[in-house]
Write a protein that holds these residues in place. Structure first.
Motif, PDB file in Angstrom:
ATOM      1  N   GLN A  57      44.397  40.488  49.373  1.00  0.00           N
ATOM      2  CA  GLN A  57      44.230  41.892  48.996  1.00  0.00           C
ATOM      3  C   GLN A  57      45.355  42.755  49.577  1.00  0.00           C
ATOM      4  OE1 GLN A  57      40.152  42.180  50.398  1.00  0.00           O
ATOM      5  NE2 GLN A  57      39.387  42.475  48.315  1.00  0.00           N
ATOM      6  N   GLU A  58      45.706  42.535  50.844  1.00  0.00           N
ATOM      7  CA  GLU A  58      46.807  43.306  51.410  1.00  0.00           C
ATOM      8  C   GLU A  58      48.122  42.948  50.719  1.00  0.00           C
ATOM      9  OE1 GLU A  58      49.014  44.318  55.642  1.00  0.00           O
ATOM     10  OE2 GLU A  58      46.914  43.708  55.648  1.00  0.00           O
ATOM     11  N   LEU A  59      48.279  41.678  50.382  1.00  0.00           N
ATOM     12  CA  LEU A  59      49.483  41.245  49.674  1.00  0.00           C
ATOM     13  C   LEU A  59      49.601  41.943  48.325  1.00  0.00           C
ATOM     14  CD1 LEU A  59      51.749  39.195  50.279  1.00  0.00           C
ATOM     15  CD2 LEU A  59      50.453  37.516  48.962  1.00  0.00           C
ATOM     16  N   ARG A  60      48.480  42.124  47.634  1.00  0.00           N
ATOM     17  CA  ARG A  60      48.488  42.818  46.359  1.00  0.00           C
ATOM     18  C   ARG A  60      48.938  44.270  46.528  1.00  0.00           C
ATOM     19  NH1 ARG A  60      49.481  41.562  41.630  1.00  0.00           N
ATOM     20  NH2 ARG A  60      50.934  43.266  41.968  1.00  0.00           N
ATOM     21  N   VAL A  61      48.491  44.904  47.606  1.00  0.00           N
ATOM     22  CA  VAL A  61      48.896  46.281  47.878  1.00  0.00           C
ATOM     23  C   VAL A  61      50.402  46.361  48.113  1.00  0.00           C
ATOM     24  CG1 VAL A  61      48.725  48.164  49.552  1.00  0.00           C
ATOM     25  CG2 VAL A  61      46.659  47.029  48.739  1.00  0.00           C
ATOM     26  N   VAL A  62      50.941  45.419  48.894  1.00  0.00           N
ATOM     27  CA  VAL A  62      52.387  45.403  49.139  1.00  0.00           C
ATOM     28  C   VAL A  62      53.137  45.234  47.823  1.00  0.00           C
ATOM     29  CG1 VAL A  62      54.270  44.129  50.236  1.00  0.00           C
ATOM     30  CG2 VAL A  62      52.150  44.548  51.494  1.00  0.00           C
ATOM     31  N   ARG A  63      52.655  44.354  46.966  1.00  0.00           N
ATOM     32  CA  ARG A  63      53.307  44.154  45.666  1.00  0.00           C
ATOM     33  C   ARG A  63      53.251  45.429  44.816  1.00  0.00           C
ATOM     34  NH1 ARG A  63      50.960  38.172  45.405  1.00  0.00           N
ATOM     35  NH2 ARG A  63      52.921  36.997  45.611  1.00  0.00           N
TER      36      ARG A  63
END
Length: 328
Positions: A66-72
């Motif tokens: 989920q945090e990775l999706r936000v960074v993307r």
């Protein structure tokens, strides 16, 4: 002083759950650049209000994905050069009990040791390794195991965050330097800085803060696979009581199937729910008297404070008020 062979983090994989408070930094960064919360959180299944991110009152967990999706999402809108700027916004306080342990360390070297021991209480993706080379401590972050599309952004963010937090811990800064080269980062600081004393409150602060870190991190490390995913989703649904039916649906399962699979893993849903509530109660109580008992009970999904107080006594042998007086 830290030993000559400082070594690597005890964490071997970046895919650990992390406190949702880290997303507040990313949401604020997006907002400052004209992006709304819905845009920043797109594709995560998260809403700022449900996690308390908008007000800063939440202590839920999110998955690394989920945090990775936000960074993307941020990279897609703002470009690949945002890493250092985002990283400069982190402070020790961003990391809850982990940050408290850093602040409570007696010396900078002890803070480095705490960071390597409890890295899975941070929001890092690039895992560090440190060694003493001559008269310098050299820390390296290698993004080789990170997703290619955000590898350089994450390394730059994490390395800059490390430098920013270290300098924030020591009055006047550490004099450390940072070199970013693609998917790797190198930090250098004089060995003599490791003995620098840190300002802290109370002689027993370091021991108490490590105990708090252990209380938070132990259940996370003990649970893997499906149980770990359930724990994270429970934290996200706590304000509504984290009904098993809803969590099962989030995982694409029926309640019956989820119950069976958890039983096969040797754990029950109620046990995971209690683990999450106990951990978050300790985190919120430690942060100070910002929430009353009634509000804290609601945050943890209890209909009334008396039920929360009874549960807390079962977990700890004392009341929330008494615990807060001793550990907050």
């Amino acid at each position: 002083m830290i030993p000559a062979n400082v070594g690597a983090s005890t964490v071997r994989d970046w895919a650990f759950p992390r406190a949702a408070t880290g997303l507040r930094v990313l949401l604020t960064y997006g907002r400052d650049h004209g992006l709304g919360a819905r845009t920043v959180l797109a594709g995560t299944g998260l809403q700022a209000g449900s996690l308390g991110l908008a007000s800063g009152s939440g202590a839920a967990e999110v998955t690394a994905a989920q945090e990775l999706r936000v960074v993307r999402n941020l990279v897609a809108r703002l470009g690949e050069g945002i890493g250092p700027d985002v990283g400069s916004r982190y402070r020790a306080e961003t990391f809850g009990v982990f940050g408290y342990a850093l602040r409570s360390s007696r010396t900078l070297g002890e803070a480095v040791e705490v960071a390597l021991t409890y890295l899975d209480l941070s929001h890092a993706f690039a895992l560090p390794r440190a060694e003493v080379v001559g008269d310098e401590v050299v820390g390296r972050l290698d993004g080789g195991g990170l997703p290619v599309d955000v590898r350089e952004v994450l390394v730059a963010r994490d390395a800059t965050a490390v430098l920013t937090v270290l300098d924030d811990l020591v009055p006047g800064g550490t004099g450390a330097s940072l070199e970013l080269t693609g998917s790797t980062a190198t930090l250098r600081v004089a060995v003599s800085e490791m003995a620098r004393p840190l300002p802290r409150d109370g002689a027993d602060a370091a021991e108490r803060s490590r105990l708090l870190c252990e209380q938070v991190v132990e259940p996370r490390r003990r649970r893997t696979g499906l149980a770990a995913d359930v724990r994270v989703l429970v934290t996200q649904r706590l304000p509504e009581g984290a009904p098993m039916t809803a969590v099962a649906a989030d995982l694409g399962r029926s309640e019956r199937t989820l119950r069976r699979e958890l039983a096969a893993a040797g754990v029950g849903y109620r046990e995971l729910l209690d683990e999450v509530r106990a951990s978050l109660a300790a985190e919120l109580l430690r942060s100070g008297p910002t929430l009353g008992v009634d509000a804290l009970a609601r945050r943890l999904g209890y209909a009334e404070a008396t039920s929360f107080i009874a549960a807390f006594r079962r977990w700890t042998g004392t009341t929330p008020a008494a615990w807060a007086r001793e550990f907050a």
